[in-house]
Design a protein around this motif. Structure first.
Motif, short mmCIF file in Angstrom:
data_model
loop_
_atom_site.label_atom_id
_atom_site.label_comp_id
_atom_site.label_asym_id
_atom_site.label_seq_id
_atom_site.Cartn_x
_atom_site.Cartn_y
_atom_site.Cartn_z
N ASP A 37 24.82 34.06 31.31
CA ASP A 37 24.94 34.60 32.67
C ASP A 37 24.23 35.94 32.80
OD1 ASP A 37 26.80 35.69 30.95
OD2 ASP A 37 28.34 35.97 32.49
N LEU A 38 24.34 36.79 31.79
CA LEU A 38 23.68 38.10 31.83
C LEU A 38 22.16 37.96 31.74
CD1 LEU A 38 24.13 41.14 31.93
CD2 LEU A 38 24.21 41.12 29.44
N LEU A 39 21.70 37.04 30.91
CA LEU A 39 20.25 36.82 30.79
C LEU A 39 19.67 36.31 32.11
CD1 LEU A 39 19.91 35.25 27.24
CD2 LEU A 39 19.17 37.51 27.98
N LEU A 40 20.41 35.45 32.80
CA LEU A 40 19.93 34.95 34.09
C LEU A 40 19.93 36.04 35.16
CD1 LEU A 40 21.58 31.42 34.19
CD2 LEU A 40 19.15 31.95 33.98
N LYS A 41 20.95 36.91 35.14
CA LYS A 41 21.02 37.98 36.14
C LYS A 41 19.91 39.00 35.95
CE LYS A 41 26.03 37.86 36.75
NZ LYS A 41 27.27 38.59 36.48
N THR A 42 19.54 39.26 34.71
CA THR A 42 18.55 40.31 34.42
C THR A 42 17.22 39.72 33.96
OG1 THR A 42 19.30 40.48 32.12
CG2 THR A 42 20.36 41.91 33.75
N LEU A 43 16.89 38.54 34.43
CA LEU A 43 15.70 37.84 33.93
C LEU A 43 14.43 38.66 34.12
CD1 LEU A 43 14.67 35.26 32.64
CD2 LEU A 43 14.39 34.31 34.92
N PHE A 44 14.25 39.27 35.26
CA PHE A 44 13.02 40.03 35.52
C PHE A 44 13.25 41.55 35.49
CE2 PHE A 44 12.02 35.90 37.43
CZ PHE A 44 10.88 35.62 36.70
N VAL A 67 1.84 49.20 36.95
CA VAL A 67 1.36 48.26 35.93
C VAL A 67 2.27 48.28 34.71
CG1 VAL A 67 -0.54 47.79 34.34
CG2 VAL A 67 -1.03 48.30 36.72
N ASP A 68 2.72 49.49 34.31
CA ASP A 68 3.64 49.59 33.17
C ASP A 68 4.94 48.85 33.45
OD1 ASP A 68 1.84 51.07 31.72
OD2 ASP A 68 2.78 53.02 32.17
N LYS A 69 5.49 49.04 34.65
CA LYS A 69 6.73 48.37 35.00
C LYS A 69 6.55 46.85 35.07
CE LYS A 69 8.64 52.19 37.65
NZ LYS A 69 9.06 52.65 38.98
N LEU A 70 5.42 46.41 35.64
CA LEU A 70 5.15 44.98 35.72
C LEU A 70 5.01 44.38 34.34
CD1 LEU A 70 4.56 42.57 37.56
CD2 LEU A 70 2.15 43.22 37.49
N PHE A 71 4.30 45.07 33.44
CA PHE A 71 4.14 44.59 32.08
C PHE A 71 5.49 44.54 31.36
CE2 PHE A 71 2.85 45.19 27.59
CZ PHE A 71 2.06 44.06 27.47
N SER A 72 6.31 45.55 31.57
CA SER A 72 7.64 45.58 30.96
C SER A 72 8.52 44.45 31.48
CB SER A 72 8.30 46.93 31.23
OG SER A 72 9.58 46.96 30.70
N ARG A 73 8.41 44.16 32.76
CA ARG A 73 9.18 43.06 33.34
C ARG A 73 8.71 41.70 32.81
NH1 ARG A 73 12.39 44.60 37.70
NH2 ARG A 73 11.98 46.72 38.41
N LEU A 74 7.41 41.54 32.62
CA LEU A 74 6.90 40.28 32.07
C LEU A 74 7.35 40.08 30.63
CD1 LEU A 74 3.29 40.17 33.55
CD2 LEU A 74 5.24 38.73 34.14
N ILE A 75 7.31 41.14 29.84
CA ILE A 75 7.81 41.04 28.47
C ILE A 75 9.29 40.71 28.47
CG2 ILE A 75 8.31 42.38 26.38
CD1 ILE A 75 5.66 43.83 26.83
N GLY A 76 10.06 41.38 29.32
CA GLY A 76 11.49 41.10 29.42
C GLY A 76 11.77 39.67 29.83
N ALA A 77 11.01 39.16 30.80
CA ALA A 77 11.20 37.78 31.25
C ALA A 77 10.86 36.81 30.13
CB ALA A 77 10.35 37.50 32.48
N PHE A 78 9.79 37.07 29.39
CA PHE A 78 9.40 36.18 28.29
C PHE A 78 10.48 36.14 27.21
CE2 PHE A 78 7.40 35.61 24.13
CZ PHE A 78 6.90 34.33 24.30
N ILE A 79 10.97 37.30 26.82
CA ILE A 79 12.00 37.36 25.77
C ILE A 79 13.29 36.70 26.25
CG2 ILE A 79 13.48 38.95 24.47
CD1 ILE A 79 11.00 40.76 24.22
N ARG A 80 13.69 36.98 27.48
CA ARG A 80 14.93 36.39 28.00
C ARG A 80 14.80 34.88 28.17
NH1 ARG A 80 14.50 41.40 30.94
NH2 ARG A 80 16.04 42.84 30.09
#
Length: 125
Positions: A37-44, A67-80
């Protein structure tokens, strides 16, 4: 005979409920372990980005921060997503194993009777 009847009564009532509860608790623990549930809530959500607040400065600084924030969100989404996929596979295997355990639990008292009938009929390997 009374002992056998009481054993069968327990096996298919309280024993059955205990086995179902054990399988459900194990599955619930796995879902909690992977924090689905936490991974789905914080996916991006940004991945380990300490300075995710607003940025003041020139357009170049703001663009770099975007760009830094977008890159960080993409990495977070990939890992999650990877964790969700691994968790989904493990949860699916646990559900399958739980069904096998419950079917086996229901069949165990019948197996000696089946074995006796097969032995008396002359069936061999």
């Amino acid at each position: 005979m009374l002992l056998v009847m009481n054993l069968l009564r327990w096996w298919y009532s309280d024993g059955w409920r205990q086995r179902v509860q054990l399988v459900a608790n194990r599955l619930d623990g796995t879902i909690d372990y992977f924090s689905v549930d936490l991974l789905l809530k914080t996916l991006f959500a940004p991945f380990r980005q300490i300075s995710a607040g607003t940025v003041d400065g020139s357009l170049e600084v703001k663009l770099r921060a975007l760009v830094d924030k977008l890159f960080s969100r993409l990495i977070g989404a990939f890992i999650r997503l990877t964790l969700l996929l691994i968790g989904g596979v493990i949860i699916g295997l646990q559900v399958l194993f739980g069904v096998v355990v419950l079917v086996g639990w229901a069949c165990i008292p019948v197996l000696p009777i089946i074995g006796l009938v097969l032995a008396l009929s002359g069936w061999t390997l």
